[in-house]
Design a protein around this motif. Structure first.
Motif, PDB file in Angstrom:
ATOM      1  N   ASP A 303       5.275  -0.217   2.472  1.00 46.04           N
ATOM      2  CA  ASP A 303       5.354  -1.458   3.339  1.00 46.04           C
ATOM      3  C   ASP A 303       3.950  -2.203   3.336  1.00 46.04           C
ATOM      4  O   ASP A 303       3.935  -3.198   4.194  1.00 46.04           O
ATOM      5  CB  ASP A 303       5.616  -0.849   4.823  1.00 46.04           C
ATOM      6  CG  ASP A 303       6.920  -0.133   4.859  1.00 46.04           C
ATOM      7  OD1 ASP A 303       7.905  -0.832   4.148  1.00 46.04           O
ATOM      8  OD2 ASP A 303       7.539   0.524   5.595  1.00 46.04           O
ATOM      9  N   VAL A 304       3.059  -1.732   2.804  1.00 48.77           N
ATOM     10  CA  VAL A 304       1.554  -2.480   2.722  1.00 48.77           C
ATOM     11  C   VAL A 304       1.250  -2.688   1.420  1.00 48.77           C
ATOM     12  O   VAL A 304       1.343  -2.157   0.381  1.00 48.77           O
ATOM     13  CB  VAL A 304       0.878  -1.385   3.167  1.00 48.77           C
ATOM     14  CG1 VAL A 304      -0.774  -2.246   3.285  1.00 48.77           C
ATOM     15  CG2 VAL A 304       0.843  -0.932   4.668  1.00 48.77           C
ATOM     16  N   ASP A 309       0.828  -9.868   2.714  1.00 49.99           N
ATOM     17  CA  ASP A 309       2.024  -9.498   3.257  1.00 49.99           C
ATOM     18  C   ASP A 309       2.925  -8.751   2.253  1.00 49.99           C
ATOM     19  O   ASP A 309       2.904  -9.277   1.072  1.00 49.99           O
ATOM     20  CB  ASP A 309       3.106 -10.494   3.892  1.00 49.99           C
ATOM     21  CG  ASP A 309       2.192 -11.149   5.100  1.00 49.99           C
ATOM     22  OD1 ASP A 309       1.354 -10.612   5.906  1.00 49.99           O
ATOM     23  OD2 ASP A 309       2.456 -12.549   5.526  1.00 49.99           O
ATOM     24  N   ARG A 310       3.458  -7.716   2.607  1.00 52.69           N
ATOM     25  CA  ARG A 310       4.420  -7.059   1.475  1.00 52.69           C
ATOM     26  C   ARG A 310       5.903  -7.564   1.589  1.00 52.69           C
ATOM     27  O   ARG A 310       6.359  -7.565   0.320  1.00 52.69           O
ATOM     28  CB  ARG A 310       4.675  -5.510   2.096  1.00 52.69           C
ATOM     29  CG  ARG A 310       5.715  -4.664   1.473  1.00 52.69           C
ATOM     30  CD  ARG A 310       5.745  -4.787  -0.009  1.00 52.69           C
ATOM     31  NE  ARG A 310       4.575  -4.077  -0.589  1.00 52.69           N
ATOM     32  CZ  ARG A 310       3.916  -4.208  -1.797  1.00 52.69           C
ATOM     33  NH1 ARG A 310       4.179  -5.323  -2.339  1.00 52.69           N
ATOM     34  NH2 ARG A 310       3.133  -3.591  -2.339  1.00 52.69           N
TER      35      ARG A 310
END
Length: 374
Positions: A303-304, A309-310
């Motif tokens: 998610d990172v 931004d992912r």
């Protein structure tokens, strides 16, 4: 050669490879459930919950063309103008502006590189009154490592399932891909290696289209400003020319309207934002750039992201990462580095250092540089 497809290299692809096909229950000529007007289009968190597919256009859940999002007054002029043009098309009873290559084309096989590049193109094709069938074909043996490949494939598959569009999952033919790229490991993006990569994928798409009765092929690679549209289209034409009656669909898929819709859809769907083109050489080169500028390496999955931004979340910010100025600057410098260093790794690192302050690598921003938006 009824049972063997000959590539440009001495490699072959079996006539009937292992494919996983997700059939569409009913082809829906009018999309979309991409954006629900009852909710803010970009605020919803990413969810893995499956959407209920609509199989009829005569129910309360029928798919309609999306209103999109209202742009803030600070939006760039190109986006405001594109949004107004899209609004007028909707008010006039939205009809696709895409033009199939001939009146005889009613079934199209769309090679897809990833979900973010597919959204607007799928929308346009499935909104064309001329087309009876659009199938998404996923053949991308260039994507490395396998974990990244699976992420991109599964997201693309989910997108098609949600819309009731047929999805063909072709082989992960990575050994064949590496064999074809031999000797071009240090070519710059948009160089000979990219041409060979496009050729391989479009050849496979053309073969499948020929075997299954499609009238034309197209590719979502043509939607990205990170790609040379002529280079992509030339590969498509060469592949289609192998089979009588098969056409390649060439069109300008990089218009402002298409770009805005691409990022509106990606933001609504919260698509995974990939940080490099896909192949191991692109991954290597991108990480070289980052290392030279103190930027964290690319992260695969999770998610990172390594930078920024992912997931896609703001169409204007996301579109800025693909601005023509950013893209042109990147390739101008990449070509200069390739010219002075060739296959010499030491010279390459020295050349990279020269460009450590280029705008695309502004490590204190993570927005305009576009390193995580290919």
């Amino acid at each position: 050669m009824a049972n063997t497809f000959i590539l440009h290299s001495p490699l072959t692809i079996p006539h009937s490879p292992s494919l996983h096909i997700i059939p569409h229950s009913t082809f829906i000529p009018r999309l979309l459930q991409l954006i629900d007007h009852r909710h803010h289009p970009y605020a919803s968190p990413r969810s893995t919950k499956k959407k209920k597919m609509s199989t009829s256009t005569n129910t309360s859940n029928s798919i309609t063309y999306s209103e999109g999002a209202k742009l803030p007054p600070t939006a760039p002029a190109w986006a405001i103008a594109a949004s107004e043009r899209l609004k007028k098309r909707r008010e006039a009873g939205y009809q696709s502006t895409c033009t199939p290559p001939s009146p005889a084309v009613t079934q199209v096989l769309l090679h897809s590189c990833c979900a973010p590049c597919s959204g607007a193109m799928v929308e346009e094709m499935c909104s064309s009154p001329q087309l009876d069938k659009v199938t998404v074909f996923f053949y991308n043996p260039n994507i490395h490592p396998r974990k990244e490949y699976e992420i991109r494939k599964e997201e693309n598959k989910r997108f098609c399932e949600d819309l009731g569009i047929e999805f063909v999952d072709c082989d992960y033919d990575s050994e064949n891909w590496y064999s074809r790229m031999k000797g071009m490991e240090f070519d710059p993006e948009r160089g000979k290696r990219c041409t060979a990569c496009f050729d391989m994928r479009m050849e496979r798409a053309a073969l499948y289209a020929h075997e299954h009765g499609y009238h034309a092929i197209a590719t979502t690679n043509a939607t990205s400003r990170w790609k040379d549209a002529k280079q992509v289209d030339d590969s498509g034409y060469r592949a289609a020319a192998r089979y009588d009656g098969l056409q390649y669909w060439c069109q300008d898929w990089q218009t402002d309207e298409m770009t805005l819709r691409k990022y509106e859809i990606s933001a609504k769907e919260r698509f995974y934002k990939q940080e490099y083109c896909g192949c191991s050489y692109s991954l290597r080169d991108s990480n070289d750039w980052r290392k030279a500028n103190g930027i964290p390496n690319i992260k695969i999955g999770g998610d990172v992201a390594g930078l920024g931004d992912r997931y896609f979340s703001n169409p204007l910010v996301d579109a800025a990462e693909e601005s023509q100025d950013v893209v042109d600057e990147f390739f101008e410098q990449a070509n200069e580095i390739a010219a002075v260093s060739g296959n010499d790794v030491v010279k390459r690192k020295e050349a990279i250092q020269v460009y450590k302050d280029r705008r695309k690598n502004e490590k204190d921003d993570g927005v305009v540089n576009g390193l995580n938006n290919w």
